[in-house]
Design an enzyme around this catalytic site. Sequence first.
Site, PDB file in Angstrom:
ATOM      1  N   THR A  16     -19.241 -16.586  72.397  1.00  0.00           N
ATOM      2  CA  THR A  16     -20.065 -15.384  72.197  1.00  0.00           C
ATOM      3  C   THR A  16     -19.182 -14.165  71.940  1.00  0.00           C
ATOM      4  O   THR A  16     -19.500 -13.341  71.073  1.00  0.00           O
ATOM      5  CB  THR A  16     -20.962 -15.134  73.423  1.00  0.00           C
ATOM      6  OG1 THR A  16     -21.754 -16.305  73.635  1.00  0.00           O
ATOM      7  CG2 THR A  16     -21.875 -13.936  73.208  1.00  0.00           C
ATOM      8  N   LYS A  37     -27.992 -17.089  67.756  1.00  0.00           N
ATOM      9  CA  LYS A  37     -27.806 -18.157  68.755  1.00  0.00           C
ATOM     10  C   LYS A  37     -29.089 -18.985  68.713  1.00  0.00           C
ATOM     11  O   LYS A  37     -30.083 -18.646  69.359  1.00  0.00           O
ATOM     12  CB  LYS A  37     -27.590 -17.516  70.135  1.00  0.00           C
ATOM     13  CG  LYS A  37     -27.482 -18.489  71.294  1.00  0.00           C
ATOM     14  CD  LYS A  37     -26.070 -18.880  71.616  1.00  0.00           C
ATOM     15  CE  LYS A  37     -26.029 -19.774  72.850  1.00  0.00           C
ATOM     16  NZ  LYS A  37     -24.660 -20.181  73.200  1.00  0.00           N
ATOM     17  N   ASP A  49     -26.658 -14.230  75.324  1.00  0.00           N
ATOM     18  CA  ASP A  49     -25.753 -14.474  74.195  1.00  0.00           C
ATOM     19  C   ASP A  49     -26.389 -13.967  72.902  1.00  0.00           C
ATOM     20  O   ASP A  49     -25.762 -13.238  72.121  1.00  0.00           O
ATOM     21  CB  ASP A  49     -25.449 -15.970  74.033  1.00  0.00           C
ATOM     22  CG  ASP A  49     -24.431 -16.471  75.046  1.00  0.00           C
ATOM     23  OD1 ASP A  49     -24.117 -15.725  75.993  1.00  0.00           O
ATOM     24  OD2 ASP A  49     -23.944 -17.605  74.875  1.00  0.00           O
ATOM     25  N   GLU A 111     -23.762 -19.197  66.586  1.00  0.00           N
ATOM     26  CA  GLU A 111     -23.072 -19.727  67.771  1.00  0.00           C
ATOM     27  C   GLU A 111     -23.742 -21.026  68.197  1.00  0.00           C
ATOM     28  O   GLU A 111     -24.973 -21.090  68.303  1.00  0.00           O
ATOM     29  CB  GLU A 111     -23.106 -18.722  68.928  1.00  0.00           C
ATOM     30  CG  GLU A 111     -22.373 -19.288  70.163  1.00  0.00           C
ATOM     31  CD  GLU A 111     -22.450 -18.424  71.416  1.00  0.00           C
ATOM     32  OE1 GLU A 111     -22.774 -17.221  71.331  1.00  0.00           O
ATOM     33  OE2 GLU A 111     -22.182 -18.991  72.506  1.00  0.00           O
ATOM     34  N   VAL A 205      -8.524  -9.881  76.731  1.00  0.00           N
ATOM     35  CA  VAL A 205      -8.988  -8.517  76.427  1.00  0.00           C
ATOM     36  C   VAL A 205     -10.036  -8.108  77.450  1.00  0.00           C
ATOM     37  O   VAL A 205     -10.460  -8.904  78.286  1.00  0.00           O
ATOM     38  CB  VAL A 205      -9.574  -8.435  74.990  1.00  0.00           C
ATOM     39  CG1 VAL A 205      -8.490  -8.603  73.937  1.00  0.00           C
ATOM     40  CG2 VAL A 205     -10.687  -9.452  74.793  1.00  0.00           C
TER      41      VAL A 205
END
Length: 224
Positions: A16, A37, A49, A111, A205
């Site tokens: 995601t 999704k 998501d 996704e 990150v």
Amino acid sequence: MKGAFITATGTGVGKTWLASALATACVQRGKRVAAIKPIETGVDPDPVDALALARACGNDSLADAPGLYRAKEPLAPYAIEKRGGPSVGSLRALAKRIRELARDADYAIVEGVGGVLVPIDRERTIADLAALLDLQTVVVARNALGVLSYTLTAVEALRKRKISVRAIVLNHVERNHRDDLSRTSNADVLADCFPRIPILRVPRVQSPSDMVDAASQLLNILKI
Ligand SMILES: Nc1ncnc2c1ncn2[C@@H]1O[C@H](COP(=O)(O)OP(=O)(O)OP(=O)(O)O)[C@@H](O)[C@H]1O
Ligand SMILES: [Mg+2]
């Protein structure tokens, strides 16, 4: 329909986050993108998501579009069906719905759910949806010990189904990375195993927006 199908070695490895960053990178390039999704479980009450993807492409309504599969339990669709929950039904109909939703977009970013062979029902897996969509397939993998076997397994399973892998994303999900020596060699070994598949490393990150530069590199690899 042009675009990317984001699958993975398993659940929770960064599909995601990467797909959202890809959508953002597309938007920054002035492209219209539909980030979808199609099958989401653990929807309680929101498809988180799908919402993240929809927001990244500036079209919140994509998350709740009719014709997509949503189920409350955080399980594979086949496990949900066996418990008496909803079944996914026709993958052709689902693929058609995705194409409709992406009709006005330059690119679709789709996704998957879990890893490459998540069972949709007794016969089919998410790889069958990937094959029907015929987008560029990207495999996301956690850059940690174990990833070599997970990735070899995922790529072999996809190839067996005539789905070629266009890129592997080695994503740094883990927090305690200092103890994991494999992180320094995983990319090299995978590059030897798959000389024709570009391998992109994504650092740890704070948020998907910090992944946009890496996502932009991936767009270049995919020629999107
Ligand atoms: N590069 C990264 N740096 C730091 N944390 C990351 C990174 N990538 C993913 N994560 C963490 O891993 C979690 C899972 O990522 P994500 O939701 O993208 O996985 P997923 O593969 O989509 O999972 P699912 O199978 O549930 O759809 C994120 O919520 C985030 O906390
Ligand atoms: Mg996800």
